[in-house]
Enzyme design. Structure first.
Site, short mmCIF file in Angstrom:
data_model
loop_
_atom_site.label_atom_id
_atom_site.label_comp_id
_atom_site.label_asym_id
_atom_site.label_seq_id
_atom_site.Cartn_x
_atom_site.Cartn_y
_atom_site.Cartn_z
N SER A 143 0.86 -1.19 0.00
CA SER A 143 0.00 0.00 0.00
C SER A 143 0.89 1.23 0.00
O SER A 143 2.07 1.15 0.40
CB SER A 143 -0.85 0.00 1.28
OG SER A 143 -1.51 1.23 1.47
N TYR A 156 -2.28 -1.26 10.33
CA TYR A 156 -2.24 -1.34 8.86
C TYR A 156 -0.90 -0.82 8.33
O TYR A 156 -0.25 -1.45 7.50
CB TYR A 156 -3.41 -0.53 8.30
CG TYR A 156 -3.66 -0.71 6.81
CD1 TYR A 156 -4.39 -1.80 6.34
CD2 TYR A 156 -3.17 0.21 5.89
CE1 TYR A 156 -4.63 -1.97 4.98
CE2 TYR A 156 -3.40 0.05 4.53
CZ TYR A 156 -4.14 -1.04 4.08
OH TYR A 156 -4.36 -1.19 2.73
P1 NAD Z 1 -11.66 -5.96 -0.05
O1 NAD Z 1 -12.20 -5.79 1.32
O2 NAD Z 1 -12.49 -5.60 -1.21
O3 NAD Z 1 -11.19 -7.50 -0.26
C1 NAD Z 1 -10.46 -8.16 0.72
C2 NAD Z 1 -10.35 -9.63 0.36
O4 NAD Z 1 -9.57 -10.28 1.37
C3 NAD Z 1 -11.70 -10.37 0.31
O5 NAD Z 1 -11.66 -11.33 -0.73
C4 NAD Z 1 -11.74 -11.09 1.66
O6 NAD Z 1 -12.52 -12.29 1.63
C5 NAD Z 1 -10.27 -11.41 1.84
N1 NAD Z 1 -9.89 -11.71 3.21
C6 NAD Z 1 -10.08 -10.95 4.33
N2 NAD Z 1 -9.60 -11.60 5.40
C7 NAD Z 1 -9.09 -12.78 4.96
C8 NAD Z 1 -8.46 -13.88 5.58
N3 NAD Z 1 -8.24 -13.90 6.89
N4 NAD Z 1 -8.08 -14.92 4.80
C9 NAD Z 1 -8.32 -14.93 3.47
N5 NAD Z 1 -8.90 -13.91 2.82
C10 NAD Z 1 -9.29 -12.86 3.57
O7 NAD Z 1 -10.26 -5.17 -0.04
P2 NAD Z 1 -9.38 -4.50 -1.21
O8 NAD Z 1 -9.57 -3.04 -1.12
O9 NAD Z 1 -9.59 -5.19 -2.50
O10 NAD Z 1 -7.92 -4.79 -0.64
C11 NAD Z 1 -7.11 -5.85 -1.12
C12 NAD Z 1 -5.67 -5.58 -0.69
O11 NAD Z 1 -5.24 -4.35 -1.26
C13 NAD Z 1 -5.48 -5.48 0.81
O12 NAD Z 1 -4.25 -6.08 1.17
C14 NAD Z 1 -5.41 -3.98 1.04
O13 NAD Z 1 -4.68 -3.65 2.18
C15 NAD Z 1 -4.70 -3.54 -0.23
N6 NAD Z 1 -4.89 -2.12 -0.55
C16 NAD Z 1 -6.14 -1.65 -0.83
C17 NAD Z 1 -6.27 -0.30 -1.14
C18 NAD Z 1 -7.60 0.31 -1.51
O14 NAD Z 1 -7.65 1.56 -1.66
N7 NAD Z 1 -8.66 -0.46 -1.66
C19 NAD Z 1 -5.16 0.55 -1.13
C20 NAD Z 1 -3.92 0.02 -0.80
C21 NAD Z 1 -3.81 -1.33 -0.53
#
Ligand code: NAD
Length: 261
Positions: A143, A156
């Site tokens: 991130s 985080y």
């Molecule tokens: P999201 O909430 O849409 O999806 C999260 C996914 O992780 C889901 O499929 C959920 O089932 C799964 N998950 C959660 N806990 C779990 C566990 N214990 N075991 C297995 N699967 C699990 O989130 P997103 O926004 O798509 O984020 C995905 C990644 O990208 C994360 O690591 C997040 O930190 C990172 N990220 C997101 C953003 C953003 O702006 N959305 C920015 C930077 C980084």
């Protein structure tokens, strides 16, 4: 670019960024292991739809990445049912917002376990097979919060800084094994994870979600637009390509200028 013949496991691929990455890898021809923590029927439906849309093989493995035995079992199923595991995308992640003194200890432990230890457990299970084959790609979804701080996001930010350190170590350890290990650092991407943050802020501040979306972008992301999962997937595809054969132990930001600021 063709990834036909490769098998890719994307953790947390039932939603948001992970789903976008799994679909992009499938479109490039890779067989896919879907994983998530939600309803098994939902994961199974995604598996079926992806198989028929892209003409690849896919399996669905509901599992908790914070458990080392679940990660080992996921990798074993990929190897047994699809023949190998060539690409691992450690994407599963959660978020929680509070000042350190108000941050529940169990939330801290949970976020570190999923966002950081989960990536370690995945690599621990997957690297031996990749090294034996002499080809592998690991992409850790970090991130912008892995490169700069942000108040109220202690667990985080710590986990995402940790994953960037882990990526460096794994890149070094595998530098001569045909296996590259890199991270992608997204800025704001409009997914359920961010939509919840926007809704929480609107509730707390008595504003609208639209106002809070603008505020989030204005605070952090100079381009003043959200990235999409497809933008993040494009960086993952690059890191899996032959063109990135000498890129390891580093990270690519896809953050609308966030960290440049
Ligand atoms: P999201 O909430 O849409 O999806 C999260 C996914 O992780 C889901 O499929 C959920 O089932 C799964 N998950 C959660 N806990 C779990 C566990 N214990 N075991 C297995 N699967 C699990 O989130 P997103 O926004 O798509 O984020 C995905 C990644 O990208 C994360 O690591 C997040 O930190 C990172 N990220 C997101 C953003 C953003 O702006 N959305 C920015 C930077 C980084």
């Amino acid at each position: 670019m063709s990834l036909r013949g490769k098998v890719a496991l994307v953790t947390g691929s039932t939603s948001g960024i992970g789903l976008g990455i799994a679909q992009a890898l499938a479109e490039a021809g890779a067989d896919i292991v879907f994983n998530g923590f939600g309803d098994p029927a939902e994961i199974e439906a995604l598996r079926r739809e992806t198989e028929s849309r892209y003409g690849i093989r896919a399996i669905a493995v509901p599992a908790d990445v914070s458990k080392p035995e679940d990660c080992a079992a996921m990798v074993a199923r990929a190897q047994e049912e699809l023949g190998s595991l060539d690409i691992l995308v450690n994407n599963a992640g959660i978020q929680f917002t509070a000042d350190i003194e108000d941050f529940p200890i169990e939330k801290w432990n949970q976020i570190i376990a999923i966002n950081l230890s989960g990536a370690f457990y995945g690599m621990h299970a997957a690297l031996p097979g990749m090294k034996a084959k002499g080809w592998g790609r690991v992409v850790n979804i970090a991130s912008a919060h892995g490169l700069v701080g942000s108040a109220q996001k202690s667990a985080y930010v710590a986990a995402k800084h940790g994953i960037i350190g882990l990526t460096k170590v794994a890149g070094l350890e595998n530098a001569n094994a045909g296996v590259t290990v890199n991270a992608v650092c997204p800025g704001w991407v409009l997914t359920p994870l961010v939509e919840k943050q926007i809704a929480d802020r609107a509730r707390a501040n008595g504003t609208t979600e639209e106002q809070e979306s603008h505020a989030l972008l204005a605070e952090k992301q100079p381009m003043l637009r959200f990235s999409t999962p497809a933008h993040i997937a494009a960086a993952v595809l690059y890191l899996c390509s032959d063109g990135a054969a000498t890129v390891t132990g580093t990270q690519i930001s896809v953050d609308g200028g966030w960290v440049a600021r």
